[in-house]
Design an enzyme around this catalytic site. Structure first.
Site, PDB file in Angstrom:
ATOM      1  N   SER A 142       4.948   5.565  -2.248  1.00 54.64           N
ATOM      2  CA  SER A 142       4.715   4.177  -1.830  1.00 54.64           C
ATOM      3  C   SER A 142       5.724   3.866  -0.728  1.00 54.64           C
ATOM      4  O   SER A 142       6.729   4.565  -0.594  1.00 54.64           O
ATOM      5  CB  SER A 142       4.966   3.247  -3.033  1.00 54.64           C
ATOM      6  N   TYR A 155       9.322   0.895 -10.872  1.00 58.42           N
ATOM      7  CA  TYR A 155       8.324   1.323  -9.877  1.00 58.42           C
ATOM      8  C   TYR A 155       9.047   1.967  -8.688  1.00 58.42           C
ATOM      9  O   TYR A 155       8.699   3.075  -8.264  1.00 58.42           O
ATOM     10  CB  TYR A 155       7.489   0.120  -9.417  1.00 58.42           C
TER      11      TYR A 155
HETATM   12  P1  NDP Z   1      -5.272   0.799  -9.254  1.00 57.83           P
HETATM   13  O1  NDP Z   1      -4.661  -0.036 -10.331  1.00 57.83           O
HETATM   14  O2  NDP Z   1      -6.452   0.285  -8.520  1.00 57.83           O
HETATM   15  O3  NDP Z   1      -5.598   2.251  -9.801  1.00 57.83           O
HETATM   16  C1  NDP Z   1      -4.711   2.932 -10.627  1.00 57.83           C
HETATM   17  C2  NDP Z   1      -5.457   4.075 -11.260  1.00 57.83           C
HETATM   18  O4  NDP Z   1      -4.572   4.819 -12.113  1.00 57.83           O
HETATM   19  C3  NDP Z   1      -6.607   3.613 -12.125  1.00 57.83           C
HETATM   20  O5  NDP Z   1      -7.727   4.336 -11.669  1.00 57.83           O
HETATM   21  C4  NDP Z   1      -6.234   3.988 -13.551  1.00 57.83           C
HETATM   22  O6  NDP Z   1      -7.390   4.430 -14.221  1.00 57.83           O
HETATM   23  C5  NDP Z   1      -5.250   5.135 -13.313  1.00 57.83           C
HETATM   24  N1  NDP Z   1      -4.241   5.270 -14.367  1.00 57.83           N
HETATM   25  C6  NDP Z   1      -3.236   4.429 -14.662  1.00 57.83           C
HETATM   26  N2  NDP Z   1      -2.512   4.903 -15.689  1.00 57.83           N
HETATM   27  C7  NDP Z   1      -3.074   6.087 -16.032  1.00 57.83           C
HETATM   28  C8  NDP Z   1      -2.789   7.059 -17.024  1.00 57.83           C
HETATM   29  N3  NDP Z   1      -1.759   6.926 -17.873  1.00 57.83           N
HETATM   30  N4  NDP Z   1      -3.578   8.156 -17.088  1.00 57.83           N
HETATM   31  C9  NDP Z   1      -4.620   8.305 -16.245  1.00 57.83           C
HETATM   32  N5  NDP Z   1      -4.932   7.435 -15.294  1.00 57.83           N
HETATM   33  C10 NDP Z   1      -4.170   6.325 -15.190  1.00 57.83           C
HETATM   34  O7  NDP Z   1      -4.054   1.089  -8.252  1.00 57.83           O
HETATM   35  P2  NDP Z   1      -3.993   1.551  -6.728  1.00 57.83           P
HETATM   36  O8  NDP Z   1      -5.234   2.229  -6.328  1.00 57.83           O
HETATM   37  O9  NDP Z   1      -3.485   0.417  -5.953  1.00 57.83           O
HETATM   38  O10 NDP Z   1      -2.804   2.607  -6.822  1.00 57.83           O
HETATM   39  C11 NDP Z   1      -2.988   4.007  -6.821  1.00 57.83           C
HETATM   40  C12 NDP Z   1      -1.644   4.661  -6.519  1.00 57.83           C
HETATM   41  O11 NDP Z   1      -1.182   4.228  -5.238  1.00 57.83           O
HETATM   42  C13 NDP Z   1      -0.550   4.289  -7.521  1.00 57.83           C
HETATM   43  O12 NDP Z   1       0.279   5.402  -7.741  1.00 57.83           O
HETATM   44  C14 NDP Z   1       0.208   3.208  -6.785  1.00 57.83           C
HETATM   45  O13 NDP Z   1       1.531   3.118  -7.213  1.00 57.83           O
HETATM   46  C15 NDP Z   1       0.122   3.717  -5.348  1.00 57.83           C
HETATM   47  N6  NDP Z   1       0.350   2.705  -4.348  1.00 57.83           N
HETATM   48  C16 NDP Z   1      -0.458   1.601  -4.249  1.00 57.83           C
HETATM   49  C17 NDP Z   1      -0.217   0.670  -3.259  1.00 57.83           C
HETATM   50  C18 NDP Z   1      -1.083  -0.527  -3.058  1.00 57.83           C
HETATM   51  O14 NDP Z   1      -0.726  -1.378  -2.218  1.00 57.83           O
HETATM   52  N7  NDP Z   1      -2.187  -0.664  -3.739  1.00 57.83           N
HETATM   53  C19 NDP Z   1       0.911   0.804  -2.330  1.00 57.83           C
HETATM   54  C20 NDP Z   1       1.675   1.993  -2.526  1.00 57.83           C
HETATM   55  C21 NDP Z   1       1.395   2.894  -3.503  1.00 57.83           C
HETATM   56  P3  NDP Z   1      -7.670   4.046 -15.786  1.00 57.83           P
HETATM   57  O15 NDP Z   1      -7.527   2.570 -15.879  1.00 57.83           O
HETATM   58  O16 NDP Z   1      -9.052   4.566 -16.052  1.00 57.83           O
HETATM   59  O17 NDP Z   1      -6.651   4.808 -16.568  1.00 57.83           O
END
Ligand code: NDP
Length: 251
Positions: A142, A155
């Site tokens: 990130s 985080y």
């Molecule tokens: P979302 O909340 O839209 O997606 C997160 C995903 O992670 C979901 O699909 C969820 O699926 C999955 N997930 C969470 N915990 C688990 C687990 N224990 N096991 C398996 N799957 C898991 O978030 P984003 O798309 O925004 O984020 C994706 C990545 O990008 C993250 O690592 C985030 O930190 C990073 N990021 C995001 C930014 C942003 O601005 N959006 C900026 C910088 C980094 P399910 O619910 O089915 O488990």
């Protein structure tokens, strides 16, 4: 150079947000996208979306912070596909609280989901990649791998850790033909940041003012870097941490 036909790409958290944006890009380049999440319905809907677009996709359920679940996940990948070419460690969560109010359990939940999961998945993917003499690991950090945020201690710690862990992987596995790189997304419009916008007053305006591109990123903005880091085009790129942030980190 960017062709991924015949490759299998596992994307954790691939059923929504940035993960689905990257999975779609990888599938458009020819890969079979294997979406991993905990919510089976959400994963099934994402698979249907990709298949309706004529892309190859399937899903598997696993909590990637759970050691036994990750072992079983990779055994299923080996059983079904017999290979794993691309691993995207993207699953992530945050808990927004000032440090003095953060409970140990909350700290652990974020660290285990964002950082320990990458360790577990990389370790489980290694035998498959080593056997093939090639592999691509893409760890999602990130811009908070670089900057602090007062309400996001675990985080920031987990995302800083992802960058250093990626460098260690790159050094350890370069001679096996495995490249490991980190991607540092800026502010991207997803469910995760919808929550942040609701909770943090003025965030939307601050992001727009601070991001040189003048807009929030979209999940599809991450597709190009995923294809580059998953393909032969990046065979001499390893241990890097690449911002995809509309210029945020440069400003
Ligand atoms: P979302 O909340 O839209 O997606 C997160 C995903 O992670 C979901 O699909 C969820 O699926 C999955 N997930 C969470 N915990 C688990 C687990 N224990 N096991 C398996 N799957 C898991 O978030 P984003 O798309 O925004 O984020 C994706 C990545 O990008 C993250 O690592 C985030 O930190 C990073 N990021 C995001 C930014 C942003 O601005 N959006 C900026 C910088 C980094 P399910 O619910 O089915 O488990």
């Amino acid at each position: 150079m960017f062709d991924l036909h015949g490759k299998v790409a596992l994307v954790t958290g691939g059923n929504g947000g940035i993960g689905l944006g990257m999975a779609r890009g990888l599938a458009q380049a020819g890969a079979h996208a294997l979406l991993v999440g905990r919510n089976a319905e959400k994963s099934a809907a994402a698979v249907r979306q990709l298949q309706d677009e004529g892309l190859q996709a399937s899903s598997l359920e696993a909590d990637v912070a759970d050691e036994a679940a990750v072992a079983s996940l990779f055994a299923q990948v080996d059983g079904c596909h017999g290979r794993l070419d691309i691993l995207v460690n993207n699953a992530g969560i945050t808990i927004r609280k000032p440090p003095e109010q953060m409970a140990l359990d909350e700290w652990k939940r974020v660290m285990e989901t964002n950082l320990t999961s990458a360790f577990l998945c990389c370790r489980a993917a290694y035998p498959l990649m080593k056997k093939a003499g090639a592999g691509k690991i893409i760890n999602i950090g990130s811009i908070l791998s670089l900057f602090g945020a007062p309400y996001a201690g675990p985080y920031c710690a987990s995302k800083g850790g992802i960058v250093q862990y990626t460098k260690s992987l790159a050094l350890a596995w370069a001679r096996d033909g495995i490249q490991a790189n980190a991607v540092l997304p800026g502010w991207i419009d997803t469910e995760l940041t919808e929550g942040a916008r609701a909770q943090v007053a003025g965030l939307n305006e601050r992001v727009l003012a601070r991001t040189p591109a003048g807009r929030w990123g979209r999940p599809e903005d991450l597709a190009g870097i995923a294809v580059f880091l998953a393909s032969a085009a990046s065979d001499f790129v390893t241990g890097a941490a690449i911002p995809v942030d509309g210029g945020y980190a440069a400003a």
